[in-house]
Design a protein around this motif. Structure first.
Motif, mmCIF file in Angstrom:
data_model
loop_
_atom_site.group_PDB
_atom_site.id
_atom_site.type_symbol
_atom_site.label_atom_id
_atom_site.label_comp_id
_atom_site.label_asym_id
_atom_site.label_seq_id
_atom_site.Cartn_x
_atom_site.Cartn_y
_atom_site.Cartn_z
ATOM 1 N N VAL A 4 0.783 -1.168 0.153
ATOM 2 C CA VAL A 4 0.142 0.024 -0.161
ATOM 3 C C VAL A 4 0.943 1.235 -0.005
ATOM 4 C CG1 VAL A 4 -1.818 1.257 1.264
ATOM 5 C CG2 VAL A 4 -1.882 -1.202 1.182
ATOM 6 N N LEU A 5 0.832 1.871 -1.122
ATOM 7 C CA LEU A 5 1.673 3.191 -1.066
ATOM 8 C C LEU A 5 0.956 4.418 -1.071
ATOM 9 C CD1 LEU A 5 3.459 1.788 -4.322
ATOM 10 C CD2 LEU A 5 4.405 1.670 -2.142
ATOM 11 N N PRO A 6 1.814 5.466 -0.495
ATOM 12 C CA PRO A 6 1.327 6.906 -0.419
ATOM 13 C C PRO A 6 1.079 7.386 -1.893
ATOM 14 C CG PRO A 6 3.603 6.742 0.072
ATOM 15 C CD PRO A 6 3.086 5.308 0.026
ATOM 16 N N VAL A 7 -0.015 8.345 -1.996
ATOM 17 C CA VAL A 7 -0.375 8.970 -3.159
ATOM 18 C C VAL A 7 0.594 9.791 -3.824
ATOM 19 C CG1 VAL A 7 -1.867 10.709 -4.412
ATOM 20 C CG2 VAL A 7 -2.615 9.022 -2.565
ATOM 21 N N SER A 8 1.573 10.582 -2.915
ATOM 22 C CA SER A 8 2.930 11.032 -3.443
ATOM 23 C C SER A 8 3.771 10.216 -3.782
ATOM 24 C CB SER A 8 3.205 12.153 -2.348
ATOM 25 O OG SER A 8 3.525 11.230 -1.069
ATOM 26 N N ALA A 9 3.818 9.208 -3.754
ATOM 27 C CA ALA A 9 5.287 8.391 -4.059
ATOM 28 C C ALA A 9 5.492 8.301 -5.417
ATOM 29 C CB ALA A 9 4.955 6.816 -3.532
ATOM 30 N N TRP A 10 6.875 8.409 -5.810
ATOM 31 C CA TRP A 10 7.326 8.587 -7.145
ATOM 32 C C TRP A 10 6.888 7.341 -8.120
ATOM 33 C CZ3 TRP A 10 10.973 5.982 -9.976
ATOM 34 C CH2 TRP A 10 11.213 6.518 -11.315
ATOM 35 N N GLU A 11 6.412 7.341 -9.298
ATOM 36 C CA GLU A 11 6.516 6.339 -10.191
ATOM 37 C C GLU A 11 7.014 6.924 -11.467
ATOM 38 O OE1 GLU A 11 2.723 3.908 -10.341
ATOM 39 O OE2 GLU A 11 2.445 4.561 -8.179
ATOM 40 N N PRO A 12 7.508 6.002 -12.424
ATOM 41 C CA PRO A 12 8.011 6.494 -13.629
ATOM 42 C C PRO A 12 6.685 6.935 -14.679
ATOM 43 C CG PRO A 12 8.220 4.028 -13.552
ATOM 44 C CD PRO A 12 7.753 4.549 -12.324
ATOM 45 N N GLU A 13 7.270 7.637 -15.631
ATOM 46 C CA GLU A 13 6.021 7.981 -16.374
ATOM 47 C C GLU A 13 5.778 7.010 -17.674
ATOM 48 O OE1 GLU A 13 4.662 11.339 -19.906
ATOM 49 O OE2 GLU A 13 6.704 11.494 -18.741
ATOM 50 N N ASN A 14 4.616 6.180 -17.328
ATOM 51 C CA ASN A 14 4.427 5.298 -18.518
ATOM 52 C C ASN A 14 3.886 5.682 -19.749
ATOM 53 O OD1 ASN A 14 5.244 3.001 -16.506
ATOM 54 N ND2 ASN A 14 3.056 3.340 -15.858
ATOM 55 N N VAL A 15 4.767 5.861 -20.880
ATOM 56 C CA VAL A 15 4.396 6.278 -22.009
ATOM 57 C C VAL A 15 3.660 5.436 -22.847
ATOM 58 C CG1 VAL A 15 6.005 8.261 -21.932
ATOM 59 C CG2 VAL A 15 6.748 5.820 -23.020
ATOM 60 N N HIS A 16 3.871 4.215 -22.598
ATOM 61 C CA HIS A 16 3.096 3.177 -23.476
ATOM 62 C C HIS A 16 2.451 1.992 -22.446
ATOM 63 C CE1 HIS A 16 4.838 4.311 -27.133
ATOM 64 N NE2 HIS A 16 6.160 4.302 -26.632
ATOM 65 N N PRO A 17 1.438 1.480 -22.730
ATOM 66 C CA PRO A 17 0.730 0.511 -21.799
ATOM 67 C C PRO A 17 1.767 -0.564 -21.092
ATOM 68 C CG PRO A 17 -0.611 0.763 -23.905
ATOM 69 C CD PRO A 17 0.560 1.510 -23.857
ATOM 70 N N TRP A 18 2.863 -0.874 -22.022
ATOM 71 C CA TRP A 18 3.770 -1.805 -21.415
ATOM 72 C C TRP A 18 5.072 -1.702 -22.282
ATOM 73 C CZ3 TRP A 18 3.069 -4.611 -17.354
ATOM 74 C CH2 TRP A 18 3.933 -5.716 -16.884
ATOM 75 N N GLN A 19 6.132 -0.778 -22.280
ATOM 76 C CA GLN A 19 6.990 -0.364 -22.899
ATOM 77 C C GLN A 19 8.276 -1.559 -22.939
ATOM 78 O OE1 GLN A 19 8.781 2.972 -21.248
ATOM 79 N NE2 GLN A 19 9.845 3.620 -23.433
ATOM 80 N N MET A 20 8.364 -2.456 -21.944
ATOM 81 C CA MET A 20 9.826 -3.114 -21.827
ATOM 82 C C MET A 20 9.356 -4.392 -21.104
ATOM 83 S SD MET A 20 12.379 -0.535 -19.897
ATOM 84 C CE MET A 20 11.565 0.929 -20.466
ATOM 85 N N PHE A 21 10.498 -5.056 -20.889
ATOM 86 C CA PHE A 21 10.443 -6.210 -19.810
ATOM 87 C C PHE A 21 9.799 -5.772 -18.375
ATOM 88 C CE2 PHE A 21 12.622 -8.638 -16.393
ATOM 89 C CZ PHE A 21 12.509 -9.967 -16.970
ATOM 90 N N HIS A 22 8.884 -6.225 -17.950
ATOM 91 C CA HIS A 22 8.269 -5.754 -16.642
ATOM 92 C C HIS A 22 7.533 -4.577 -16.792
ATOM 93 C CE1 HIS A 22 10.049 -9.141 -13.661
ATOM 94 N NE2 HIS A 22 9.299 -9.656 -14.715
ATOM 95 N N GLY A 23 7.389 -4.041 -18.023
ATOM 96 C CA GLY A 23 6.448 -2.785 -18.016
ATOM 97 C C GLY A 23 7.359 -1.492 -18.246
ATOM 98 N N ASN A 24 8.170 -1.280 -17.246
ATOM 99 C CA ASN A 24 8.822 0.011 -17.377
ATOM 100 C C ASN A 24 10.382 -0.146 -16.896
ATOM 101 O OD1 ASN A 24 8.589 -0.052 -14.405
ATOM 102 N ND2 ASN A 24 6.644 1.045 -14.560
ATOM 103 N N TYR A 25 11.093 0.991 -16.766
ATOM 104 C CA TYR A 25 12.288 0.948 -16.241
ATOM 105 C C TYR A 25 12.599 0.530 -14.671
ATOM 106 C CZ TYR A 25 11.921 5.957 -15.708
ATOM 107 O OH TYR A 25 11.568 7.202 -15.435
ATOM 108 N N ASN A 26 11.589 0.744 -14.060
ATOM 109 C CA ASN A 26 11.487 0.261 -12.645
ATOM 110 C C ASN A 26 11.174 -1.425 -12.516
ATOM 111 O OD1 ASN A 26 9.963 3.010 -10.922
ATOM 112 N ND2 ASN A 26 11.968 2.836 -11.463
ATOM 113 N N HIS A 27 10.892 -1.686 -13.532
ATOM 114 C CA HIS A 27 10.524 -3.281 -13.540
ATOM 115 C C HIS A 27 9.718 -3.663 -12.468
ATOM 116 C CE1 HIS A 27 14.415 -3.683 -16.153
ATOM 117 N NE2 HIS A 27 13.416 -3.429 -17.092
ATOM 118 N N THR A 28 8.591 -2.909 -12.105
ATOM 119 C CA THR A 28 7.786 -3.246 -11.051
ATOM 120 C C THR A 28 6.658 -4.508 -11.649
ATOM 121 O OG1 THR A 28 6.211 -1.697 -11.872
ATOM 122 C CG2 THR A 28 7.602 -0.968 -10.180
ATOM 123 N N GLY A 29 6.462 -4.589 -12.684
ATOM 124 C CA GLY A 29 5.369 -5.547 -13.265
ATOM 125 C C GLY A 29 4.107 -4.909 -13.303
#
Length: 327
Positions: A18-43
């Motif tokens: 459960v994450l706070p609303v203010s937590a940083w997340e990468p901008e997802n320019v595509h629905p699924w840009q790469m392996f595990h979704g984005n460069y954070n690889h959160t899936g």
């Protein structure tokens, strides 16, 4: 609630936070840009999941034929196009599963889609390729010293990062010029992850090509920030949570590291899940190791970008050097 996935080969672990609303997340320019979704690889995908288990369609792209690696990931563009690598071809599929185009490239893995949606990057055999997303034509090719698996990570500035069994993590510009490479203690297979400051995190080792028990953190310029010894054979791709904590598997243990490389906790056989502090910051002292036509990624091409062993004035080997700050 967020679900994060961390994987090592075919093993995937799911973590709920459960994450706070203010937590940083990468901008997802595509629905699924790469392996595990984005460069954070959160899936993590910000979409509503399927409401039932009804199969809409399936597509056969071959799997591990003649010893080649099976498909391992997809990339999905803003228009719904699905890009897929396979042992023999790279495919672009329509949202209904019909083939939009295909090109013959051997052992292609892990398509990653550029932010503007015009280029896809794939790894295969011992090379990184850039292809035109509209038709699969090759734009450039950078060769590496050994096999490249799982595919690249695209950083927030467009830099492409690719691991290789030659033990190097490579940083390549969108124009196909090698920016730097960092040598590790063993082979590399799994994609690197990146945090909000542009710092790079990746695990070493491969069960087939050479062990390395470390997870590494580099600056955007390829300098070592810290490394942590898991005392295992190989380390999977880390998932970077919005608060900066790294979660990753190093069989048979799940680790959580703080952003500065200290241990938050670990859990697995013969562990207690304590907050024991362990980190290593010294450098290992590495030194460099000495048209729908079929594309053998081992072979040269007329438009191949040179990737010479001696660094050019714009390229740097970063296998050594002093520890940098942990910002």
């Amino acid at each position: 609630m967020r679900l994060f996935a961390v994987s090592l080969g075919s093993i995937t672990l799911s973590l709920f936070f459960v994450l706070p609303v203010s937590a940083w997340e990468p901008e997802n320019v595509h629905p699924w840009q790469m392996f595990h979704g984005n460069y954070n690889h959160t899936g993590y995908a910000d979409v509503k999941g399927p409401r039932d288990g009804t199969l809409k369609w399936k597509f056969k792209a071959a799997s591990g034929e003649e010893g080649t690696p099976p498909p391992n990931s997809v990339a999905i563009g803003t228009d719904g196009t699905i890009f897929l690598g396979s042992p023999k071809k790279v495919y672009a599929l329509k949202p209904n599963g019909k083939v939009k185009w295909s090109k013959k490239y051997s052992s292609a893995q892990g398509p990653a889609l550029s932010a503007d949606g015009k280029t896809i990057y794939v790894a295969g055999n011992n090379a990184l390729l850039a292809l035109r997303a509209k038709n699969g034509e090759r734009k450039w090719k950078v060769r590496m010293g050994d096999s490249t698996l799982f595919g690249p990570t695209i950083g927030p500035d467009g830099t492409i990062y690719q691991a290789s069994w030659d033990g190097y993590l490579y940083a390549v510009s969108p124009k196909g010029k090698r920016k730097w490479r960092y040598q590790t203690a063993g082979a590399l297979s799994y994609p690197a992850s990146i945090n909000e400051n542009g710092n790079i995190f990746f695990g070493g080792g491969d069960a087939h090509a050479g062990p390395d028990s470390y997870i590494y953190s580099l600056t955007p310029k390829g300098k070592l920030r810290w490394k942590y010894d898991t005392e295992s054979t190989r380390v999977g791709s880390p998932s970077v949570s919005p608060d900066g904590v790294l979660y990753f598997p190093s069989a048979p243990t799940l680790f959580a590291l703080n952003p500065n490389g200290t241990l938050a906790w670990k859990m697995g056989p013969a562990t207690s899940g304590t907050d024991e502090e362990e980190t290593q910051s010294e450098d290992p002292g590495e030194s460099p190791i000495g048209e729908d036509d079929e594309e053998d990624l081992d072979g040269p091409g007329d438009d191949e970008v040179p990737s010479e062993e001696t660094p050019s004035e714009d390229e740097e080997d970063t296998g050594g050097g002093e520890e940098t700050d942990d910002s």
